[in-house]
Design a protein around this motif. Structure first.
Motif, PDB file in Angstrom:
ATOM      1  N   TYR A  74      33.188  34.614  23.591  1.00  0.00           N
ATOM      2  CA  TYR A  74      32.070  33.699  23.385  1.00  0.00           C
ATOM      3  C   TYR A  74      32.455  32.252  23.666  1.00  0.00           C
ATOM      4  N   GLY A  75      33.592  31.799  23.125  1.00  0.00           N
ATOM      5  CA  GLY A  75      33.986  30.408  23.302  1.00  0.00           C
ATOM      6  C   GLY A  75      34.205  30.045  24.756  1.00  0.00           C
ATOM      7  N   GLU A  76      34.910  30.890  25.495  1.00  0.00           N
ATOM      8  CA  GLU A  76      35.188  30.620  26.903  1.00  0.00           C
ATOM      9  C   GLU A  76      33.910  30.644  27.738  1.00  0.00           C
ATOM     10  N   GLU A  77      33.048  31.631  27.476  1.00  0.00           N
ATOM     11  CA  GLU A  77      31.837  31.774  28.290  1.00  0.00           C
ATOM     12  C   GLU A  77      30.829  30.666  28.022  1.00  0.00           C
ATOM     13  N   THR A  78      30.682  30.275  26.746  1.00  0.00           N
ATOM     14  CA  THR A  78      29.725  29.204  26.455  1.00  0.00           C
ATOM     15  C   THR A  78      30.248  27.846  26.914  1.00  0.00           C
ATOM     16  N   MET A  79      31.565  27.656  26.907  1.00  0.00           N
ATOM     17  CA  MET A  79      32.108  26.410  27.435  1.00  0.00           C
ATOM     18  C   MET A  79      31.798  26.297  28.932  1.00  0.00           C
ATOM     19  N   GLN A  80      32.002  27.375  29.662  1.00  0.00           N
ATOM     20  CA  GLN A  80      31.713  27.352  31.090  1.00  0.00           C
ATOM     21  C   GLN A  80      30.218  27.180  31.342  1.00  0.00           C
ATOM     22  N   ALA A  81      29.415  27.855  30.518  1.00  0.00           N
ATOM     23  CA  ALA A  81      27.959  27.740  30.673  1.00  0.00           C
ATOM     24  C   ALA A  81      27.489  26.324  30.353  1.00  0.00           C
ATOM     25  N   TRP A  82      28.110  25.688  29.356  1.00  0.00           N
ATOM     26  CA  TRP A  82      27.765  24.298  29.036  1.00  0.00           C
ATOM     27  C   TRP A  82      28.064  23.401  30.225  1.00  0.00           C
ATOM     28  N   LYS A  83      29.225  23.576  30.837  1.00  0.00           N
ATOM     29  CA  LYS A  83      29.594  22.766  31.999  1.00  0.00           C
ATOM     30  C   LYS A  83      28.604  22.942  33.147  1.00  0.00           C
ATOM     31  N   GLU A  84      28.085  24.155  33.311  1.00  0.00           N
ATOM     32  CA  GLU A  84      27.249  24.487  34.466  1.00  0.00           C
ATOM     33  C   GLU A  84      25.759  24.481  34.148  1.00  0.00           C
TER      34      GLU A  84
END
Length: 316
Positions: A74-84
């Protein structure tokens, strides 16, 4: 109608969690909103139950393809989604409120020594990695270091039940994970909590006095000194140094009668009221006591520069 002119750019967010509009928590929410508006603040409100806010942190929070479809982190995927720009709309809307706010007030009844699940879900989902924190930007170097936050809550227990010798234990220990582990971790300057002890068991005049006291505090809230936390400069900020107190800090603290904070107690008695009261103005903080300066801090063991990018954590 108030004659106070709007405070340009000054915004407060109240994150509120109670099911009943007739509750004392609702009265506290309304008192805060009214008082702050009279001072010229723009007041934003997130009424989590009324919004039917989803507390669960799931794959639905991310649109588009995952970085790792075989192991959802969750943390890795939402961080990437936030960036994009691929986070779900409800997260984006709440993050926008956080960005606008100079101060966030969390208003809630204490549930099982913590916030209600719906409010914890708000924290889990809104304080996305990258948006609210990173391994390079945390605690007093945190992303929200120019913002303030505070807890305002009611209890079912009377105050003495949360004394160090009370049956529930020291309220400072109860508050440490919320105030240090969430708010201070994200960089917020944490104001002393506003605690309303057992209003359900108080007569109406006492509850009215509680509301008056809350309004009075709100009039000077933004000028208050925040709670005291350990400076990151006291720690070896590397995996080689294991993020422990530097030896010179350990030496300087050795003869002090109390621990550094509620969490960094060093095996000593807890510093009284560390999570509930602002320290006295004439009491030097530990950074001043040790004369620690960033430029003078020795490099971490192993040669990794402080503030450098650490390796990614293992999958969990």
């Amino acid at each position: 109608m108030s004659s106070v002119p709007p405070a340009a750019g000054r915004t407060v967010l109240i994150v509120y969690a109670h099911q009943c509009p007739a509750s004392f928590n609702a009265a506290l929410r309304d008192a805060a909103a009214s008082e702050l508006r009279q001072q010229g603040f723009t007041v934003l409100l997130s009424d989590l139950y009324a919004m039917d806010f989803r507390a669960s942190a799931t794959r639905d929070d991310v649109s588009g393809e995952l970085k790792n479809s075989e192991l959802f982190q969750y943390g890795e995927e939402t961080m990437q989604a936030w960036k994009e720009g691929r986070l779900s709309e409800d997260i984006v809307l709440e993050q926008d409120k956080v960005q606008q706010a100079e101060l966030i007030i969390f208003q809630f009844p204490l549930y099982w020594f913590s916030v209600p699940a719906i409010m914890k879900g708000w924290m889990d989902r809104i304080f996305t990695q990258g948006f609210a924190f990173s391994l390079e930007k945390m605690y007093d170097n945190g992303i929200f270091k120019d913002k303030k936050a505070m807890l305002s809550f009611t209890t079912g227990a009377i105050e003495t039940m949360f004394h160090p010798d009370g049956i529930n234990g020291d309220i400072n220990v109860t508050l440490w994970p919320l105030q240090n582990g969430i708010l201070h971790f994200c960089g917020f300057q944490v104001l002393a909590p506003q605690i309303f002890w057992s209003p359900a068991h108080c007569p109406p005049p006492v509850r009215a006095a509680m509301l008056d006291g809350w309004r009075a505090r709100l009039r000077g809230l933004l000028s208050e000194e925040p709670l005291s936390f350990a400076s990151s400069k006291l720690f070896n900020l590397s995996f080689q140094g294991r993020f422990l107190l530097r030896p010179e800090a350990q030496d300087a603290l050795q003869d002090r009668p109390y621990g550094l904070t509620t969490g960094h107690h060093l095996g000593k008695p807890l510093p009284p009221h560390n999570q509930t009261r602002t320290p006295a103005r004439d009491r030097p903080d530990v950074g001043q006591l040790l004369r620690v300066d960033e430029a003078e801090a020795p490099p971490p063991d192993g040669g990794e520069p402080q503030g450098g990018t650490p390796p990614p954590p293992p999958a969990v």
